[in-house]
Design a protein around this motif. Structure first.
Motif, PDB file in Angstrom:
ATOM      1  N   THR A 241       0.836  -1.211   0.000  1.00  0.00           N
ATOM      2  CA  THR A 241       0.000   0.000   0.000  1.00  0.00           C
ATOM      3  C   THR A 241       0.866   1.254   0.000  1.00  0.00           C
TER       4      THR A 241
ATOM      5  N   ASP B   2      -2.979   1.950  -9.649  1.00  0.00           N
ATOM      6  CA  ASP B   2      -3.205   0.688  -8.945  1.00  0.00           C
ATOM      7  C   ASP B   2      -4.697   0.402  -8.826  1.00  0.00           C
ATOM      8  N   LYS B   3      -5.025  -0.680  -8.130  1.00  0.00           N
ATOM      9  CA  LYS B   3      -6.408  -1.151  -8.052  1.00  0.00           C
ATOM     10  C   LYS B   3      -7.343  -0.097  -7.465  1.00  0.00           C
ATOM     11  N   ARG B   4      -6.883   0.617  -6.438  1.00  0.00           N
ATOM     12  CA  ARG B   4      -7.756   1.610  -5.818  1.00  0.00           C
ATOM     13  C   ARG B   4      -8.081   2.733  -6.800  1.00  0.00           C
TER      14      ARG B   4
ATOM     15  N   ASP C 143     -10.515   1.306  -9.347  1.00  0.00           N
ATOM     16  CA  ASP C 143     -11.844   1.154  -8.742  1.00  0.00           C
ATOM     17  C   ASP C 143     -12.590   2.483  -8.744  1.00  0.00           C
TER      18      ASP C 143
ATOM     19  N   VAL D  80      -8.560   8.010  -5.910  1.00  0.00           N
ATOM     20  CA  VAL D  80      -8.466   7.337  -4.608  1.00  0.00           C
ATOM     21  C   VAL D  80      -9.496   7.916  -3.647  1.00  0.00           C
TER      22      VAL D  80
ATOM     23  N   SER E 235     -12.996   6.778  -4.565  1.00  0.00           N
ATOM     24  CA  SER E 235     -13.183   5.331  -4.383  1.00  0.00           C
ATOM     25  C   SER E 235     -13.685   5.002  -2.986  1.00  0.00           C
ATOM     26  N   ARG E 236     -13.471   5.922  -2.036  1.00  0.00           N
ATOM     27  CA  ARG E 236     -13.843   5.694  -0.647  1.00  0.00           C
ATOM     28  C   ARG E 236     -15.201   6.286  -0.283  1.00  0.00           C
TER      29      ARG E 236
END
Length: 219
Positions: free
Chosen positions: A142, A163-165, A168, A200, A203-204
């Motif tokens: 991370t 990256d994945k986050r 997403d 990022v 995404s949250r």
């Protein structure tokens, strides 16, 4: 870029397009001091703690004179704990103070305080850079992703690092979920880093996703 993607991108960057480095007061450049400050920030952001608290703690460390490997190394453990506490980074302050001291020893001893030497040792290879970053205490996958997402603004060798986050977040906004098509929406390394940080954030938060979609539709 389609009209819809362009509207979403503009709304996203307008609302959330500040890198975490910028929030922490780092004037990111391909120079030893800001690169080290970014490493410290990535270490703090790696813990299970809010980004706002991690950024505040980073600012306190830099303000206390611990924004260079030498400054961090010369600070006492208690000095580092106190600075972290002033940033309300209290759940992890003692452990993190130790990790930051050990990390300062590592960068000084192995790379003479200069992360460009780490990059050169890795021959600019993104995966190898990540492996070397993970030798620092407190930096896992991370933390390496955090560092690489931000440093791509000044290290074109690692761009695009999405990256994945990040992907997403892109998917939630209807943007491309593949790295290359998504990267092509950005016009520079700096904008790519801003785009990554913004994705990022969304995404949250469903509320943030909805806000961007509404602004893009209205624009």
């Amino acid at each position: 870029m389609g009209k819809k993607d362009g509207a979403v991108l503009d709304a996203l960057l307008d609302r959330f397009g500040r890198t975490f480095a910028t929030e922490a007061g780092i004037k990111l450049a391909d120079q030893p001091k800001p690169l080290y400050q970014l490493l410290v920030l990535a270490t703090l952001l790696s813990a299970r703690i809010s980004a706002d608290v991690a950024v505040a703690a980073a600012r306190e460390l830099y303000a206390a004179g611990y924004g260079t490997p030498r400054g961090m190394r010369e600070a006492s453990w208690q000095d580092r704990v106190d600075a972290l506490g002033r940033g309300h980074y209290r759940r992890y302050d003692e452990r993190t103070a130790t990790m930051l001291g050990d990390g300062a020893d590592l960068i000084n001893d192995r790379w003479k305080g200069d992360l460009r030497r780490l990059r050169d040792e890795a021959k600019g290879d993104e995966r190898r850079i990540a492996d070397l970053l993970m030798e620092f205490p407190g930096i896992g996958p991370t933390g390496a992703d955090i560092f690489l997402r931000e440093v791509q603004a000044v290290w074109p060798q690692v761009a695009p690092h999405l990256d994945k986050r990040v992907l997403d977040g892109a998917g939630k906004l209807g943007l491309p979920r593949q790295a290359r098509p998504l990267a092509e929406l950005a016009h520079s390394g700096d904008e790519l880093a801003r785009l990554s940080a913004a994705l990022v954030r969304v995404s949250r938060s469903k509320k943030s996703v909805d806000a961007v979609k509404s602004a893009a539709a209205a624009g």
